[in-house]
Scaffold this motif. Structure first.
Motif, mmCIF file in Angstrom:
data_model
loop_
_atom_site.group_PDB
_atom_site.id
_atom_site.type_symbol
_atom_site.label_atom_id
_atom_site.label_comp_id
_atom_site.label_asym_id
_atom_site.label_seq_id
_atom_site.Cartn_x
_atom_site.Cartn_y
_atom_site.Cartn_z
ATOM 1 N N UNK B 19 0.926 -1.345 -0.027
ATOM 2 C CA UNK B 19 -0.194 0.050 -0.016
ATOM 3 C C UNK B 19 1.075 1.124 0.079
ATOM 4 N N UNK B 20 0.674 2.169 -0.819
ATOM 5 C CA UNK B 20 1.482 3.344 -0.993
ATOM 6 C C UNK B 20 1.508 4.196 0.266
ATOM 7 N N UNK B 21 0.393 4.229 0.875
ATOM 8 C CA UNK B 21 0.710 5.218 1.903
ATOM 9 C C UNK B 21 1.358 4.321 3.187
ATOM 10 N N UNK B 22 1.272 3.252 3.266
ATOM 11 C CA UNK B 22 1.939 2.661 4.364
ATOM 12 C C UNK B 22 3.545 2.598 3.896
ATOM 13 N N UNK B 41 0.798 15.884 8.196
ATOM 14 C CA UNK B 41 1.151 16.970 7.554
ATOM 15 C C UNK B 41 2.160 16.656 6.322
ATOM 16 N N UNK B 42 3.149 15.857 6.386
ATOM 17 C CA UNK B 42 3.744 15.645 5.298
ATOM 18 C C UNK B 42 3.052 14.891 4.082
ATOM 19 N N UNK B 43 2.218 13.703 4.524
ATOM 20 C CA UNK B 43 1.594 12.994 3.397
ATOM 21 C C UNK B 43 0.086 13.787 2.901
ATOM 22 N N UNK B 44 -0.137 14.794 3.590
ATOM 23 C CA UNK B 44 -1.298 15.527 3.466
ATOM 24 C C UNK B 44 -2.382 14.659 2.940
ATOM 25 N N UNK B 50 -4.091 8.228 8.134
ATOM 26 C CA UNK B 50 -2.907 7.783 8.528
ATOM 27 C C UNK B 50 -2.927 7.074 9.873
ATOM 28 N N UNK B 51 -3.910 7.237 10.791
ATOM 29 C CA UNK B 51 -4.028 6.550 12.011
ATOM 30 C C UNK B 51 -4.219 4.880 11.789
ATOM 31 N N UNK B 53 -3.567 3.335 8.941
ATOM 32 C CA UNK B 53 -2.686 2.748 8.439
ATOM 33 C C UNK B 53 -1.252 2.459 9.545
ATOM 34 N N UNK B 54 -1.218 3.374 10.243
ATOM 35 C CA UNK B 54 -0.036 3.145 11.259
ATOM 36 C C UNK B 54 -0.431 1.914 12.046
ATOM 37 N N UNK B 55 -1.812 1.808 12.334
ATOM 38 C CA UNK B 55 -2.172 0.765 13.331
ATOM 39 C C UNK B 55 -2.142 -0.537 12.397
ATOM 40 N N UNK B 56 -2.238 -0.431 11.075
ATOM 41 C CA UNK B 56 -1.876 -1.683 10.429
ATOM 42 C C UNK B 56 -0.368 -2.222 10.452
#
Lengths: 137, 137
Positions: B19-22, B41-44, B50-51, B53-56
């Motif tokens: 996954x691109x975001x991760x 902020x950085x990924x916009x 974001x949360x 994907x971080x949990x993933x």
DNA sequence: GCATCACATTCGCTTGGACGAATATGTAAA
DNA sequence: TTTACATATTCGTCCAAGCGAATGTGATGC
């Protein structure tokens, strides 16, 4: 067919390997070139399923194919970029360390050494294993 | 929370990074620990996205988290198995070689050096970058 | 030519996973 | 304890991807 190596994409690489079947296929190729019928025999999955997943890996630039008469052989393809090559090596290395994956390769190894192949593999070109860690027959 | 490292699963690893975001999140962590607000902020991208994907990534055992007051910090987590560590290293190495990923890290680098943070980051703990290849401020 | 074999592709169907929106949780400060 | 802030989670929707079944393609042999 499947000659040009497009610019490596990490995302494509991970998507291509985010599937158990495709990981098993790649693992089986880590010892050398194999033809489709051996994949289906070892994975015990339908031929269309195996073929679809092999096509996926080929489109992702991870494997390459070669025709020999009626048979299609698949092998790993070294990416052009050095870091991508290192990533693929580390991947295969991790795969080979996995117990389930070792079982698959052992099954392949036994098939290759066997004097009598199962009926489904009659006349098929037997893979030549060049693995560093050879499993004894 | 999130202390125990379960036995490494290659399949889980690849699914987690397909996954691109991760991949972008992991890339941003390659220089050191970061708190969630900097990621958004950085990924916009939206905070819930974001949360999630971080949990993933955390559930996959690839990153670990630490609370500091209101803020949550995320960092890469070294797998127990050696080959898994090598795979993660090769992954991050490939990521850092990617132009789009370099742009993300440059954005982070600039934010960290900036005397005035954007309003959305007021009071936030600024990440300490320990990257080997430091981008000059 | 036609039949057969090995493999590839297409077609519906179903499911998993990513998303925005809304809401919940946990912490600190007033 | 009320409020504000940072982050996490839930909910419902939508789309990508995997699947079996059927069919297509390319090569060999008769």
């Amino acid at each position: 067919m499947s000659k040009a190596t497009p610019t490596f994409s990490i995302e494509l690489f991970f998507r291509a390997l985010a599937d158990r079947t495709r990981l098993r296929l790649l693992n089986l190729m880590s010892d050398g070139e194999i033809c489709v019928c051996f994949f289906t025999e070892i994975l015990d999955e339908s031929q269309p399923k195996v073929s679809r997943h092999l096509a996926y890996l080929r489109r992702a630039g991870i494997v390459a194919s070669r025709r020999e008469g009626k048979w299609m052989h698949y092998r790993m393809q070294e990416p052009a970029e050095e870091r991508a090559r290192a990533l693929l090596r580390a991947t295969v290395d991790s795969l080979r360390n996995d117990p389930a994956m070792q079982r698959d390769r052992q099954k392949l190894s036994r098939l290759c050494c066997s004097p009598r192949l199962p009926a489904s593999l009659n006349g098929a070109p037997v893979p030549v294993l060049n693995g560093s860690v050879r499993t004894t027959c």
